[in-house]
Motif scaffolding. Structure first.
Motif, PDB file in Angstrom:
ATOM      1  N   LEU A 289       0.817  -1.210   0.000  1.00  0.00           N
ATOM      2  CA  LEU A 289       0.000   0.000   0.000  1.00  0.00           C
ATOM      3  C   LEU A 289       0.851   1.261   0.000  1.00  0.00           C
ATOM      4  O   LEU A 289       0.447   2.291  -0.546  1.00  0.00           O
ATOM      5  CB  LEU A 289      -0.933   0.001   1.208  1.00  0.00           C
ATOM      6  CG  LEU A 289      -2.129  -0.955   1.143  1.00  0.00           C
ATOM      7  CD1 LEU A 289      -2.774  -1.106   2.516  1.00  0.00           C
ATOM      8  CD2 LEU A 289      -3.163  -0.453   0.127  1.00  0.00           C
ATOM      9  N   ARG A 290       2.018   1.181   0.599  1.00  0.00           N
ATOM     10  CA  ARG A 290       2.920   2.338   0.622  1.00  0.00           C
ATOM     11  C   ARG A 290       3.219   2.813  -0.799  1.00  0.00           C
ATOM     12  O   ARG A 290       3.418   4.003  -1.048  1.00  0.00           O
ATOM     13  CB  ARG A 290       4.208   1.939   1.342  1.00  0.00           C
ATOM     14  CG  ARG A 290       5.275   3.023   1.398  1.00  0.00           C
ATOM     15  CD  ARG A 290       5.138   3.942   2.583  1.00  0.00           C
ATOM     16  NE  ARG A 290       6.213   4.919   2.574  1.00  0.00           N
ATOM     17  CZ  ARG A 290       7.431   4.722   3.071  1.00  0.00           C
ATOM     18  NH1 ARG A 290       7.724   3.563   3.665  1.00  0.00           N
ATOM     19  NH2 ARG A 290       8.353   5.667   3.030  1.00  0.00           N
ATOM     20  N   GLY A 291       3.243   1.882  -1.736  1.00  0.00           N
ATOM     21  CA  GLY A 291       3.518   2.249  -3.119  1.00  0.00           C
ATOM     22  C   GLY A 291       2.479   3.159  -3.729  1.00  0.00           C
ATOM     23  O   GLY A 291       2.775   3.898  -4.676  1.00  0.00           O
ATOM     24  N   THR A 292       1.252   3.138  -3.203  1.00  0.00           N
ATOM     25  CA  THR A 292       0.198   4.012  -3.727  1.00  0.00           C
ATOM     26  C   THR A 292       0.396   5.454  -3.297  1.00  0.00           C
ATOM     27  O   THR A 292      -0.256   6.355  -3.834  1.00  0.00           O
ATOM     28  CB  THR A 292      -1.196   3.539  -3.276  1.00  0.00           C
ATOM     29  OG1 THR A 292      -1.331   3.726  -1.851  1.00  0.00           O
ATOM     30  CG2 THR A 292      -1.416   2.074  -3.615  1.00  0.00           C
ATOM     31  N   GLU A 293       1.276   5.673  -2.336  1.00  0.00           N
ATOM     32  CA  GLU A 293       1.522   7.022  -1.808  1.00  0.00           C
ATOM     33  C   GLU A 293       2.719   7.694  -2.476  1.00  0.00           C
ATOM     34  O   GLU A 293       3.048   8.839  -2.161  1.00  0.00           O
ATOM     35  CB  GLU A 293       1.763   6.936  -0.300  1.00  0.00           C
ATOM     36  CG  GLU A 293       0.618   6.299   0.476  1.00  0.00           C
ATOM     37  CD  GLU A 293       1.001   5.955   1.910  1.00  0.00           C
ATOM     38  OE1 GLU A 293       2.161   6.243   2.288  1.00  0.00           O
ATOM     39  OE2 GLU A 293       0.156   5.420   2.633  1.00  0.00           O
ATOM     40  N   VAL A 294       3.381   6.967  -3.370  1.00  0.00           N
ATOM     41  CA  VAL A 294       4.630   7.438  -3.968  1.00  0.00           C
ATOM     42  C   VAL A 294       4.385   7.899  -5.404  1.00  0.00           C
ATOM     43  O   VAL A 294       3.780   7.176  -6.199  1.00  0.00           O
ATOM     44  CB  VAL A 294       5.691   6.314  -3.968  1.00  0.00           C
ATOM     45  CG1 VAL A 294       6.969   6.775  -4.661  1.00  0.00           C
ATOM     46  CG2 VAL A 294       5.975   5.855  -2.541  1.00  0.00           C
ATOM     47  N   THR A 295       4.836   9.108  -5.719  1.00  0.00           N
ATOM     48  CA  THR A 295       4.817   9.590  -7.095  1.00  0.00           C
ATOM     49  C   THR A 295       6.253   9.646  -7.595  1.00  0.00           C
ATOM     50  O   THR A 295       7.082  10.401  -7.069  1.00  0.00           O
ATOM     51  CB  THR A 295       4.186  10.988  -7.182  1.00  0.00           C
ATOM     52  OG1 THR A 295       2.839  10.931  -6.704  1.00  0.00           O
ATOM     53  CG2 THR A 295       4.170  11.479  -8.628  1.00  0.00           C
ATOM     54  N   LEU A 296       6.556   8.807  -8.557  1.00  0.00           N
ATOM     55  CA  LEU A 296       7.924   8.711  -9.054  1.00  0.00           C
ATOM     56  C   LEU A 296       8.227   9.827 -10.048  1.00  0.00           C
ATOM     57  O   LEU A 296       7.422  10.120 -10.932  1.00  0.00           O
ATOM     58  CB  LEU A 296       8.142   7.351  -9.716  1.00  0.00           C
ATOM     59  CG  LEU A 296       7.995   6.139  -8.799  1.00  0.00           C
ATOM     60  CD1 LEU A 296       8.098   4.841  -9.606  1.00  0.00           C
ATOM     61  CD2 LEU A 296       9.042   6.151  -7.681  1.00  0.00           C
ATOM     62  N   THR A 297       9.389  10.432  -9.897  1.00  0.00           N
ATOM     63  CA  THR A 297       9.826  11.465 -10.825  1.00  0.00           C
ATOM     64  C   THR A 297      10.511  10.819 -12.025  1.00  0.00           C
ATOM     65  O   THR A 297      10.821   9.622 -12.018  1.00  0.00           O
ATOM     66  CB  THR A 297      10.818  12.417 -10.144  1.00  0.00           C
ATOM     67  OG1 THR A 297      12.017  11.676  -9.827  1.00  0.00           O
ATOM     68  CG2 THR A 297      10.228  13.003  -8.862  1.00  0.00           C
ATOM     69  N   ALA A 298      10.779  11.611 -13.044  1.00  0.00           N
ATOM     70  CA  ALA A 298      11.509  11.107 -14.206  1.00  0.00           C
ATOM     71  C   ALA A 298      12.879  10.594 -13.788  1.00  0.00           C
ATOM     72  O   ALA A 298      13.357   9.568 -14.291  1.00  0.00           O
ATOM     73  CB  ALA A 298      11.641  12.203 -15.251  1.00  0.00           C
ATOM     74  N   GLU A 299      13.511  11.272 -12.840  1.00  0.00           N
ATOM     75  CA  GLU A 299      14.815  10.819 -12.349  1.00  0.00           C
ATOM     76  C   GLU A 299      14.688   9.476 -11.639  1.00  0.00           C
ATOM     77  O   GLU A 299      15.531   8.584 -11.811  1.00  0.00           O
ATOM     78  CB  GLU A 299      15.407  11.856 -11.406  1.00  0.00           C
ATOM     79  CG  GLU A 299      16.781  11.465 -10.862  1.00  0.00           C
ATOM     80  CD  GLU A 299      17.331  12.472  -9.869  1.00  0.00           C
ATOM     81  OE1 GLU A 299      18.427  12.209  -9.326  1.00  0.00           O
ATOM     82  OE2 GLU A 299      16.678  13.504  -9.615  1.00  0.00           O
ATOM     83  N   ASP A 300      13.626   9.324 -10.836  1.00  0.00           N
ATOM     84  CA  ASP A 300      13.397   8.049 -10.148  1.00  0.00           C
ATOM     85  C   ASP A 300      13.253   6.920 -11.166  1.00  0.00           C
ATOM     86  O   ASP A 300      13.835   5.836 -11.000  1.00  0.00           O
ATOM     87  CB  ASP A 300      12.129   8.111  -9.294  1.00  0.00           C
ATOM     88  CG  ASP A 300      12.227   9.076  -8.126  1.00  0.00           C
ATOM     89  OD1 ASP A 300      13.340   9.298  -7.622  1.00  0.00           O
ATOM     90  OD2 ASP A 300      11.161   9.605  -7.730  1.00  0.00           O
ATOM     91  N   LEU A 301      12.464   7.160 -12.194  1.00  0.00           N
ATOM     92  CA  LEU A 301      12.232   6.130 -13.209  1.00  0.00           C
ATOM     93  C   LEU A 301      13.523   5.780 -13.943  1.00  0.00           C
ATOM     94  O   LEU A 301      13.765   4.609 -14.264  1.00  0.00           O
ATOM     95  CB  LEU A 301      11.159   6.592 -14.192  1.00  0.00           C
ATOM     96  CG  LEU A 301       9.748   6.742 -13.594  1.00  0.00           C
ATOM     97  CD1 LEU A 301       8.822   7.441 -14.580  1.00  0.00           C
ATOM     98  CD2 LEU A 301       9.178   5.393 -13.189  1.00  0.00           C
TER      99      LEU A 301
END
Length: 330
Positions: A289-301
């Motif tokens: 569920l923690r993954g639903t709270e994360v917005t990945l940036t272009a750098e993260d990707l």
């Protein structure tokens, strides 16, 4: 919890669901109490989608969910419920999309679930004895009969989806999709986005490889499906652990559980993508569920892509026997 539309014009559903095969499936059974605790935690977190099938534990998963609804008045109205049929276990004909067979299976599922309809009914495995158009026509009749509000297919090619759509709107297509299995990017995800079909991603944490506690080789060998799965057979297993160790280190550097990062990546694939991880453990559910709270940036990707580039996984996702049923495409 972020919500999306299920299909082109369906209900609002959380962009995260619980795959209930873990309650009674290829990784062993959970107790009613364990499963109910997972469902309670999902409901509390606003995760409104439950995905099951008539073959998970030969009906046991549906019975567990039905008992949960019975014990929690009001829960059914909060959830978007999906089940499947089309796999004929113990039959010389392993896949059956005959109209009478599918309707009988759905009726049995409704009884086990204790409901008069489901929100989404899938063809679990497409039976090429029927055309996609004919199967979609059968599904439309089930909608017209009030037994399901929407319909879908599991493990089909983009061409099959497009043909089925000519007869009935297909709200969802279910496919394995994760950092370790990216085949849907070869046309299926694009077709879903174009048609307004939700791509429901099962095994989004790579059957444990994309978590902080991947199955040990010994544990994998204790489950018939994994024991014969190329990615869990040596030398592939050890190579996959080595590869995903890089992902675990990256997740730790980002102060995230590996499973959360894997879920966030799947969600980042598009507004039409809905991951349905499975678990019988509420602590692991919290990581997911923690993954639903994360917005990945272009750098993260970019960082994720650097440690797990397309094609990193060793071994096919299925053995020759396990490939009997899912449609291959390229």
């Amino acid at each position: 919890m972020k919500t999306i539309t299920l299909g082109a014009s369906g209900p609002q559903v959380s962009q995260f669901g619980i795959g209930a095969m873990s309650f009674a499936g290829i990784y062993g059974d959970a107790t009613f109490a364990e499963s109910h605790a997972v469902l309670d935690a999902c409901r509390a977190a606003g995760a409104t989608h439950i995905d099951t099938s008539n073959v998970y534990g030969m009906g046991r998963s549906e019975e567990i969910i039905g008992d949960w609804f019975k014990q929690r008045p009001g829960a059914r109205a909060d959830m978007v419920l999906a089940t499947k049929a089309g796999i004929a276990r113990g039959n010389e004909r392993p896949r059956n999309n005959d109209p009478d067979y599918l309707e009988a299976c759905l009726d049995e599922s409704l009884t086990r679930l204790g409901v008069d309809h489901v929100d989404l009914f899938y063809i679990h495995r497409y039976d090429a004895a029927h055309s996609p158009e004919d199967v979609a026509g059968t599904l439309k009749r089930l909608i017209d009969a009030g037994k399901t509000r929407a319909v879908g297919f599991s493990e089909i090619a983009p061409s099959t989806l497009r043909r089925a759509w000519t007869e009935c709107p297909i709200a969802a297509v279910q496919s394995e999709y994760s950092l370790s299995t990216r085949a849907p990017e070869l046309g299926l995800s694009q077709a879903c986005a174009e048609l307004g079909t939700t791509l429901v991603a099962f095994s989004p944490v790579g059957r444990s490889f994309l978590t902080d506690a991947p199955f040990s080789h010994a544990r994998a060998q204790s489950h018939a499906f994994l024991a014969n799965n190329p990615r869990f057979m040596e030398p592939n297993y050890s190579a996959n652990i080595t590869a995903t160790d890089r992902f675990r280190r990256l997740a730790a550097d980002m102060e995230l559980p590996a499973a959360a990062l894997a879920i966030a990546w799947v969600i980042s694939r598009g507004e039409h993508v809905l991951p349905i991880p499975g678990t019988k453990n509420t602590a692991h559910l919290a990581e997911l569920l923690r993954g639903t709270e994360v917005t990945l940036t272009a750098e993260d990707l970019d960082r994720i892509e650097a440690v797990l580039p397309v094609g990193w996984a060793h071994g096919d996702r299925y053995s020759d026997v396990q490939w009997q049923g899912p449609e291959r495409f390229s």
